[in-house]
Design a protein around this motif. Structure first.
Motif, mmCIF file in Angstrom:
data_model
loop_
_atom_site.group_PDB
_atom_site.id
_atom_site.type_symbol
_atom_site.label_atom_id
_atom_site.label_comp_id
_atom_site.label_asym_id
_atom_site.label_seq_id
_atom_site.Cartn_x
_atom_site.Cartn_y
_atom_site.Cartn_z
ATOM 1 N N ILE A 27 -6.867 -42.148 3.008
ATOM 2 C CA ILE A 27 -8.081 -42.803 3.477
ATOM 3 C C ILE A 27 -8.123 -42.672 4.990
ATOM 4 O O ILE A 27 -7.146 -42.971 5.670
ATOM 5 C CB ILE A 27 -8.089 -44.295 3.080
ATOM 6 N N LYS A 28 -9.267 -42.198 5.508
ATOM 7 C CA LYS A 28 -9.501 -42.115 6.954
ATOM 8 C C LYS A 28 -10.733 -42.939 7.250
ATOM 9 O O LYS A 28 -11.754 -42.792 6.588
ATOM 10 C CB LYS A 28 -9.767 -40.670 7.395
ATOM 11 N N ASN A 29 -10.616 -43.810 8.260
ATOM 12 C CA ASN A 29 -11.760 -44.629 8.626
ATOM 13 C C ASN A 29 -11.849 -44.680 10.150
ATOM 14 O O ASN A 29 -10.878 -45.029 10.810
ATOM 15 C CB ASN A 29 -11.630 -46.032 8.041
ATOM 16 N N GLU A 30 -12.994 -44.335 10.699
ATOM 17 C CA GLU A 30 -13.194 -44.291 12.147
ATOM 18 C C GLU A 30 -13.330 -45.672 12.790
ATOM 19 O O GLU A 30 -13.344 -45.790 13.998
ATOM 20 C CB GLU A 30 -14.440 -43.450 12.490
ATOM 21 N N GLY A 31 -13.403 -46.708 11.968
ATOM 22 C CA GLY A 31 -13.566 -48.056 12.505
ATOM 23 C C GLY A 31 -12.303 -48.585 13.164
ATOM 24 O O GLY A 31 -11.245 -47.951 13.132
ATOM 25 N N MET A 32 -12.437 -49.753 13.762
ATOM 26 C CA MET A 32 -11.290 -50.406 14.390
ATOM 27 C C MET A 32 -10.449 -51.081 13.303
ATOM 28 O O MET A 32 -10.990 -51.591 12.324
ATOM 29 C CB MET A 32 -11.780 -51.432 15.406
ATOM 30 N N SER A 33 -9.126 -51.085 13.504
ATOM 31 C CA SER A 33 -8.234 -51.653 12.489
ATOM 32 C C SER A 33 -8.620 -53.095 12.143
ATOM 33 O O SER A 33 -8.541 -53.491 10.984
ATOM 34 C CB SER A 33 -6.780 -51.564 12.935
ATOM 35 N N SER A 34 -9.046 -53.858 13.136
ATOM 36 C CA SER A 34 -9.430 -55.251 12.881
ATOM 37 C C SER A 34 -10.641 -55.348 11.955
ATOM 38 O O SER A 34 -10.825 -56.356 11.277
ATOM 39 C CB SER A 34 -9.720 -55.977 14.196
ATOM 40 N N ASP A 35 -11.447 -54.311 11.906
ATOM 41 C CA ASP A 35 -12.632 -54.309 11.054
ATOM 42 C C ASP A 35 -12.392 -53.686 9.684
ATOM 43 O O ASP A 35 -13.031 -54.075 8.711
ATOM 44 C CB ASP A 35 -13.781 -53.544 11.733
ATOM 45 N N VAL A 36 -11.487 -52.714 9.588
ATOM 46 C CA VAL A 36 -11.405 -51.923 8.355
ATOM 47 C C VAL A 36 -10.196 -52.186 7.466
ATOM 48 O O VAL A 36 -10.253 -51.902 6.275
ATOM 49 C CB VAL A 36 -11.506 -50.414 8.665
ATOM 50 N N LEU A 37 -9.101 -52.716 8.008
ATOM 51 C CA LEU A 37 -7.904 -52.874 7.174
ATOM 52 C C LEU A 37 -8.133 -53.783 5.975
ATOM 53 O O LEU A 37 -7.730 -53.446 4.853
ATOM 54 C CB LEU A 37 -6.725 -53.383 8.005
ATOM 55 N N ALA A 38 -8.774 -54.924 6.180
ATOM 56 C CA ALA A 38 -9.016 -55.841 5.064
ATOM 57 C C ALA A 38 -9.895 -55.191 4.007
ATOM 58 O O ALA A 38 -9.629 -55.318 2.803
ATOM 59 C CB ALA A 38 -9.638 -57.138 5.567
ATOM 60 N N GLU A 39 -10.909 -54.481 4.438
ATOM 61 C CA GLU A 39 -11.813 -53.800 3.505
ATOM 62 C C GLU A 39 -11.070 -52.722 2.708
ATOM 63 O O GLU A 39 -11.215 -52.624 1.485
ATOM 64 C CB GLU A 39 -12.965 -53.174 4.295
ATOM 65 N N ILE A 40 -10.273 -51.927 3.388
ATOM 66 C CA ILE A 40 -9.513 -50.861 2.727
ATOM 67 C C ILE A 40 -8.558 -51.461 1.699
ATOM 68 O O ILE A 40 -8.505 -51.032 0.546
ATOM 69 C CB ILE A 40 -8.742 -50.007 3.759
ATOM 70 N N PHE A 41 -7.795 -52.476 2.103
ATOM 71 C CA PHE A 41 -6.799 -53.041 1.203
ATOM 72 C C PHE A 41 -7.413 -53.886 0.095
ATOM 73 O O PHE A 41 -6.816 -54.012 -0.978
ATOM 74 C CB PHE A 41 -5.726 -53.803 1.988
ATOM 75 N N ASP A 42 -8.584 -54.427 0.305
ATOM 76 C CA ASP A 42 -9.267 -55.140 -0.775
ATOM 77 C C ASP A 42 -9.462 -54.193 -1.951
ATOM 78 O O ASP A 42 -9.186 -54.537 -3.100
ATOM 79 C CB ASP A 42 -10.605 -55.693 -0.271
ATOM 80 N N SER A 43 -9.896 -52.996 -1.659
ATOM 81 C CA SER A 43 -10.096 -51.987 -2.695
ATOM 82 C C SER A 43 -8.769 -51.492 -3.273
ATOM 83 O O SER A 43 -8.614 -51.367 -4.485
ATOM 84 C CB SER A 43 -10.886 -50.810 -2.112
ATOM 85 N N LEU A 44 -7.803 -51.223 -2.400
ATOM 86 C CA LEU A 44 -6.517 -50.679 -2.859
ATOM 87 C C LEU A 44 -5.760 -51.664 -3.745
ATOM 88 O O LEU A 44 -5.137 -51.261 -4.741
ATOM 89 C CB LEU A 44 -5.647 -50.287 -1.667
ATOM 90 N N LEU A 45 -5.801 -52.938 -3.412
ATOM 91 C CA LEU A 45 -5.061 -53.937 -4.182
ATOM 92 C C LEU A 45 -5.643 -54.151 -5.577
ATOM 93 O O LEU A 45 -4.961 -54.661 -6.466
ATOM 94 C CB LEU A 45 -4.991 -55.258 -3.418
ATOM 95 N N GLU A 46 -6.888 -53.741 -5.776
ATOM 96 C CA GLU A 46 -7.482 -53.790 -7.111
ATOM 97 C C GLU A 46 -6.972 -52.645 -7.976
ATOM 98 O O GLU A 46 -6.954 -52.744 -9.200
ATOM 99 C CB GLU A 46 -9.007 -53.713 -7.026
ATOM 100 N N ARG A 47 -6.552 -51.550 -7.339
ATOM 101 C CA ARG A 47 -6.169 -50.342 -8.074
ATOM 102 C C ARG A 47 -4.674 -50.073 -8.144
ATOM 103 O O ARG A 47 -4.225 -49.336 -9.015
ATOM 104 C CB ARG A 47 -6.866 -49.117 -7.467
ATOM 105 N N TYR A 48 -3.920 -50.629 -7.205
ATOM 106 C CA TYR A 48 -2.500 -50.305 -7.123
ATOM 107 C C TYR A 48 -1.643 -51.552 -7.026
ATOM 108 O O TYR A 48 -2.080 -52.573 -6.501
ATOM 109 C CB TYR A 48 -2.202 -49.446 -5.882
ATOM 110 N N THR A 49 -0.409 -51.419 -7.490
ATOM 111 C CA THR A 49 0.642 -52.398 -7.239
ATOM 112 C C THR A 49 1.621 -51.714 -6.297
ATOM 113 O O THR A 49 2.068 -50.590 -6.566
ATOM 114 C CB THR A 49 1.352 -52.800 -8.547
ATOM 115 N N PHE A 50 1.941 -52.377 -5.201
ATOM 116 C CA PHE A 50 2.771 -51.744 -4.173
ATOM 117 C C PHE A 50 4.211 -52.247 -4.212
ATOM 118 O O PHE A 50 4.456 -53.444 -4.341
ATOM 119 C CB PHE A 50 2.178 -51.995 -2.781
#
Length: 150
Positions: A27-50
């Motif tokens: 996943i590549k996102n041009e946004g700032m980490s403070s804006d995009v990390l929660a959004e990215i992981f919200d999706s990932l945590l629905e699909r993966y167990t880490f």
């Protein structure tokens, strides 16, 4: 089980998902980490167990390092997932990393130093195609390299 790797030291923010050490999603996102990390992981945590969370702990963007660490450390505690880290030079072929002005971070074997460089060859950060957990360690505190300017 999968492992997640975050590189948020500059733009774009990079997140890699690894299965048995092999990159299976990038996943590549041009946004700032403070804006995009929660959004990215919200999706990932629905699909993966880490089984592990990993990140580039610096040097790089002071704010990017800080936000990434706080986000991943919180996720690590809440979900009881080990947090591992390594320095940023692991992800840019040991290329100089911009600090401030004409100062750059350089890695000389095991030490990271600030050096004035006129026109260094800068190589961007990349997610490795494969990872070995042994390259990361539980010393996951951020490495800022220079004090914050206040």
């Amino acid at each position: 089980m999968h492992d997640a790797l975050v590189i948020a030291l500059s733009s774009p923010v990079l997140v890699g998902i690894y299965k048995d050490g092999v990159l299976v999603e990038e996943i590549k996102n041009e946004g700032m980490s403070s804006d995009v990390l929660a959004e990215i992981f919200d999706s990932l945590l629905e699909r993966y167990t880490f089984s592990h969370l990993m990140y580039a702990k610096g040097p790089g963007s002071f704010m990017g390092i800080k936000v990434t660490y706080v986000f991943l450390k919180t996720l690590s505690i809440v979900r009881k997932i080990p947090l591992l880290a390594t320095d940023a030079f692991f992800f840019n072929q040991n290329s100089p990393i911009k600090a401030v002005g004409k100062l750059y971070f350089v890695k000389n074997r095991t030490t990271i130093e600030l050096e004035p460089l006129t026109s260094p060859e800068i190589i961007g950060f990349e997610l490795p195609k494969t990872i070995e957990l042994e390259k990361f360690n539980s010393d996951n505190l951020p490495y800022y390299g220079i004090d914050a300017v206040g």
